[in-house]
Design a protein around this motif. Structure first.
Motif, mmCIF file in Angstrom:
data_model
loop_
_atom_site.group_PDB
_atom_site.id
_atom_site.type_symbol
_atom_site.label_atom_id
_atom_site.label_comp_id
_atom_site.label_asym_id
_atom_site.label_seq_id
_atom_site.Cartn_x
_atom_site.Cartn_y
_atom_site.Cartn_z
ATOM 1 N N SER A 178 19.116 31.352 38.344
ATOM 2 C CA SER A 178 19.639 32.654 39.019
ATOM 3 C C SER A 178 18.344 33.365 39.446
ATOM 4 O O SER A 178 17.364 33.285 38.980
ATOM 5 C CB SER A 178 20.485 33.342 38.457
ATOM 6 O OG SER A 178 20.042 33.960 37.394
ATOM 7 N N TYR A 179 18.425 34.097 40.531
ATOM 8 C CA TYR A 179 17.383 34.788 41.142
ATOM 9 C C TYR A 179 18.049 36.255 41.563
ATOM 10 O O TYR A 179 19.126 36.477 41.947
ATOM 11 C CB TYR A 179 16.616 34.257 42.529
ATOM 12 C CG TYR A 179 16.382 32.838 42.086
ATOM 13 C CD1 TYR A 179 15.098 32.376 41.738
ATOM 14 C CD2 TYR A 179 17.345 31.727 42.590
ATOM 15 C CE1 TYR A 179 14.711 31.260 41.537
ATOM 16 C CE2 TYR A 179 16.839 30.514 42.262
ATOM 17 C CZ TYR A 179 15.536 30.190 41.882
ATOM 18 O OH TYR A 179 15.330 28.877 41.624
ATOM 19 N N TRP B 195 30.359 26.640 53.610
ATOM 20 C CA TRP B 195 29.526 27.659 54.392
ATOM 21 C C TRP B 195 28.260 28.084 53.590
ATOM 22 O O TRP B 195 27.122 28.245 54.042
ATOM 23 C CB TRP B 195 30.386 28.709 55.152
ATOM 24 C CG TRP B 195 29.502 29.696 55.754
ATOM 25 C CD1 TRP B 195 29.208 29.708 56.922
ATOM 26 C CD2 TRP B 195 29.192 31.152 55.103
ATOM 27 N NE1 TRP B 195 28.774 31.183 57.285
ATOM 28 C CE2 TRP B 195 28.455 31.872 56.129
ATOM 29 C CE3 TRP B 195 29.128 31.702 53.882
ATOM 30 C CZ2 TRP B 195 27.999 32.987 55.595
ATOM 31 C CZ3 TRP B 195 28.852 32.902 53.488
ATOM 32 C CH2 TRP B 195 28.071 33.556 54.674
ATOM 33 N N GLY B 196 28.524 28.433 52.167
ATOM 34 C CA GLY B 196 27.540 29.094 51.383
ATOM 35 C C GLY B 196 26.655 28.336 50.815
ATOM 36 O O GLY B 196 26.626 27.018 51.045
ATOM 37 N N ASP B 197 25.619 28.971 50.450
ATOM 38 C CA ASP B 197 24.534 28.292 49.714
ATOM 39 C C ASP B 197 24.494 28.578 48.370
ATOM 40 O O ASP B 197 23.851 27.940 47.332
ATOM 41 C CB ASP B 197 22.967 29.084 50.181
ATOM 42 C CG ASP B 197 22.659 28.558 51.755
ATOM 43 O OD1 ASP B 197 23.280 27.378 51.953
ATOM 44 O OD2 ASP B 197 22.294 29.538 52.531
ATOM 45 N N GLY B 198 25.466 29.491 47.842
ATOM 46 C CA GLY B 198 25.580 29.836 46.364
ATOM 47 C C GLY B 198 26.573 30.931 46.216
ATOM 48 O O GLY B 198 27.276 31.360 47.158
ATOM 49 N N LEU B 199 26.163 31.631 44.776
ATOM 50 C CA LEU B 199 27.238 32.539 44.230
ATOM 51 C C LEU B 199 26.483 33.987 44.252
ATOM 52 O O LEU B 199 25.212 33.607 43.386
ATOM 53 C CB LEU B 199 28.021 32.059 43.183
ATOM 54 C CG LEU B 199 28.776 30.833 43.340
ATOM 55 C CD1 LEU B 199 29.285 30.350 41.877
ATOM 56 C CD2 LEU B 199 29.931 31.032 44.141
ATOM 57 N N VAL B 200 26.981 34.964 44.181
ATOM 58 C CA VAL B 200 26.529 36.191 43.780
ATOM 59 C C VAL B 200 27.295 36.435 42.532
ATOM 60 O O VAL B 200 28.831 36.490 42.690
ATOM 61 C CB VAL B 200 26.593 37.248 44.668
ATOM 62 C CG1 VAL B 200 26.733 38.631 44.033
ATOM 63 C CG2 VAL B 200 25.512 37.270 45.813
ATOM 64 N N LEU C 254 19.918 44.724 44.882
ATOM 65 C CA LEU C 254 19.518 43.601 44.356
ATOM 66 C C LEU C 254 20.651 43.118 43.507
ATOM 67 O O LEU C 254 21.211 43.312 42.675
ATOM 68 C CB LEU C 254 18.316 43.544 43.446
ATOM 69 C CG LEU C 254 16.885 43.924 44.183
ATOM 70 C CD1 LEU C 254 15.643 44.075 43.240
ATOM 71 C CD2 LEU C 254 16.517 42.876 45.274
ATOM 72 N N VAL C 255 20.998 41.701 43.804
ATOM 73 C CA VAL C 255 22.258 41.154 43.147
ATOM 74 C C VAL C 255 21.710 39.675 42.534
ATOM 75 O O VAL C 255 20.678 39.230 42.794
ATOM 76 C CB VAL C 255 23.240 40.974 44.219
ATOM 77 C CG1 VAL C 255 23.829 42.151 44.733
ATOM 78 C CG2 VAL C 255 23.008 40.086 45.538
ATOM 79 N N LYS C 256 22.392 39.362 41.559
ATOM 80 C CA LYS C 256 22.387 38.106 40.960
ATOM 81 C C LYS C 256 22.729 36.889 41.726
ATOM 82 O O LYS C 256 23.875 36.724 41.743
ATOM 83 C CB LYS C 256 22.632 38.098 39.571
ATOM 84 C CG LYS C 256 22.344 36.964 38.680
ATOM 85 C CD LYS C 256 22.706 36.751 37.204
ATOM 86 C CE LYS C 256 22.512 35.936 36.253
ATOM 87 N NZ LYS C 256 23.241 36.044 34.890
ATOM 88 N N TYR C 257 21.709 35.851 42.391
ATOM 89 C CA TYR C 257 22.060 34.769 43.071
ATOM 90 C C TYR C 257 21.903 33.652 42.346
ATOM 91 O O TYR C 257 20.913 33.582 41.849
ATOM 92 C CB TYR C 257 21.364 34.975 44.256
ATOM 93 C CG TYR C 257 21.514 33.736 45.242
ATOM 94 C CD1 TYR C 257 22.537 33.577 45.778
ATOM 95 C CD2 TYR C 257 20.302 32.831 45.192
ATOM 96 C CE1 TYR C 257 22.778 32.235 46.670
ATOM 97 C CE2 TYR C 257 20.500 31.765 46.302
ATOM 98 C CZ TYR C 257 21.533 31.541 46.918
ATOM 99 O OH TYR C 257 21.536 30.440 47.726
ATOM 100 N N ILE C 258 23.009 32.614 42.099
ATOM 101 C CA ILE C 258 22.927 31.264 41.785
ATOM 102 C C ILE C 258 23.072 30.417 42.818
ATOM 103 O O ILE C 258 24.142 30.293 43.421
ATOM 104 C CB ILE C 258 24.197 31.273 40.580
ATOM 105 C CG1 ILE C 258 24.242 32.411 39.724
ATOM 106 C CG2 ILE C 258 23.939 29.968 39.876
ATOM 107 C CD1 ILE C 258 25.382 32.364 38.705
ATOM 108 N N PRO C 259 22.218 29.644 43.230
ATOM 109 C CA PRO C 259 22.070 28.537 44.458
ATOM 110 C C PRO C 259 23.088 27.473 43.884
ATOM 111 O O PRO C 259 23.134 27.171 42.903
ATOM 112 C CB PRO C 259 20.709 28.431 44.560
ATOM 113 C CG PRO C 259 19.987 28.641 43.375
ATOM 114 C CD PRO C 259 20.658 29.770 42.742
ATOM 115 N N PHE C 260 23.867 27.164 44.829
ATOM 116 C CA PHE C 260 24.489 25.756 44.488
ATOM 117 C C PHE C 260 23.632 24.436 44.233
ATOM 118 O O PHE C 260 24.099 23.622 43.405
ATOM 119 C CB PHE C 260 25.290 25.313 45.615
ATOM 120 C CG PHE C 260 26.672 26.248 45.817
ATOM 121 C CD1 PHE C 260 27.424 26.646 44.991
ATOM 122 C CD2 PHE C 260 26.970 26.642 47.262
ATOM 123 C CE1 PHE C 260 28.529 27.518 45.126
ATOM 124 C CE2 PHE C 260 28.253 27.464 47.519
ATOM 125 C CZ PHE C 260 28.734 27.915 46.336
#
Length: 408
Positions: free
Chosen positions: A334-335, A379-384, A397-403
């Motif tokens: 995650s980022y 549609w999305g690239d990942g999850l917050v 700033l949020v925690k982003y998990i790419p698919f």
């Protein structure tokens, strides 16, 4: 209800890597998991070689830039030159072994041929010792580990194995997963829809997820919303599989038969977790037979709503399967990224929002976060990963998990 982390920790505490392995040709090993460490059969590279087209030199022969030396030999890749004598250079090409006596390579752009000469070169830049030389064994050393057990074999790992001189690899057998889907309202694409019915999207989504992880998946199809039919399918699915996954029937309605069926045919250790979407997640095991010594098959029941099913697969089933395969499991990569949206509908559960990267380096939110809107995931690239009771404002700033990190 358990938190997402508590539920994941519980699942992973039970998963053990399959014991069986097989030796297969390297060309068939893509997407498999290495069962044993792989040692290199050779030094890579096997000799000191040049990483540039140019001239192999003895730096002691170069008193200053502009020195003119004799070209004594020519060494293309695949050839081995003779020892370099004092006062001479070797014309050399990328990948060719550096001749004995040479301690640097000067790339051809830093050299020139004196006018009228055919066997001399002028070195216009003073080289450092070791310049443009790749040392023997700097990539791999003979007898040393090239790849470790538990490695998921991608194209680059197969390339490493090839450079190490291997033709076969010992890999874990594929994890065997049975999947079935409950709901009398479900039809398969191509069939006429029943009154009030829908097409079963979870079947293709989940089977594709299993395939992307390298599993051997068995599709048991759509099972009627009846307790006996559910129990019978669980018994069949438990026979030759490591894991059973289901979609639908895990809520608390009168037509939700997964919970009583699993409890009749085995046990349930976990029921419902504090996430959104995906609250009704079930985990347990189903007996392989009436003889307890035959063991159990793990069971994970996913919600029926398509986004809930997809998200809970990624967050919980995927790491469970990774551990069965002998791979590292746990939190997905995650980022922290900038939210370019407001999310003010705080929930007491941990929410996973479908988002898309935008051209300014932030994240946009899909406008409809309903668990039934699967287009949000397409549609999305990942999850917050939005913690419980936390609002999000644009600029946070949020925690982003790419698919991409969840589908391999």
């Amino acid at each position: 209800m358990l938190t997402a982390q508590q539920a994941l920790d519980h699942l992973l505490s039970h998963a053990k890597a399959v014991a069986e392995s097989e030796s297969i040709p390297m060309q068939a090993a893509l997407g498999r998991v290495l069962a044993k460490n792989v040692d290199s059969l050779v030094d890579v590279p096997p000799l000191d070689n040049t990483s540039m087209d140019g001239y192999a030199v003895r730096t002691a022969d170069l008193q200053n830039s502009g020195s003119i030396l004799k070209i004594a030999q020519r060494i293309p890749a695949g050839s081995v030159g003779t020892q370099l004598e004092s006062g001479t250079v070797a014309r050399i090409f990328t990948g060719a072994p550096v001749p004995l006596g040479a301690d640097a390579v000067v790339m051809q752009e830093d050299c020139s041929i004196p006018e009228g000469s055919t066997d001399q070169v002028q070195v216009n830049v003073m080289p450092l010792v070791g310049q443009w030389i790749r040392r023997r064994g700097e990539d791999l050393k003979a007898g040393k580990t090239a790849l470790t057990a538990g490695t998921f074999l991608r194209p680059q790992e197969l390339g490493v194995a090839a450079s190490a001189g291997l033709t076969h690899l010992n890999v874990k057998r594929r994890v065997k997963v049975a999947a079935f889907f409950t709901g009398d309202e479900l039809s398969l694409p191509g069939e006429p829809l029943k009154p009030g019915g829908i097409y079963n999207s979870n079947r293709d989504t989940l089977l594709a997820c299993l395939k992307s992880l390298g599993c051997d998946a068995t599709d048991f199809g759509i099972v009627p919303d009846k307790l006996n039919a559910t129990k019978e399918t669980l018994r069949k699915a438990s026979k030759d599989h490591d894991l059973i996954i289901t979609s639908g029937g895990v809520s608390v309605g009168e037509e939700d038969h997964i919970k009583p069926a699993v409890m009749a045919e085995g046990r349930l250790d976990l029921w419902q977790i504090a996430i959104k979407p995906g609250k009704p997640l079930a985990f347990g095991a189903v007996r392989k037979s009436v003889d307890p010594t035959d063991g159990e098959t793990w069971f994970i029941g996913l919600p029926g709503n398509p986004v809930s099913s997809f998200v809970t697969f990624l967050l919980f089933v995927r790491p469970f399967i990774l551990k069965l395969q002998g791979r590292e499991a746990g939190q997905a990569q995650s980022y922290f990224m900038r939210a370019d949206f407001d999310w003010l509908k705080v929930d007491r559960r941990n929410e996973f929002l479908r988002v898309k990267l935008n051209s300014s380096g932030g994240l946009d939110l899909f406008p409809n976060q309903s668990s039934g809107v699967l287009t949000s995931a397409s549609w999305g690239d990942g999850l917050v990963d939005c913690p419980p009771n936390q609002a999000i404002k644009a600029g946070d700033l949020v925690k982003y998990i790419p698919f991409d990190a969840l589908l391999k």
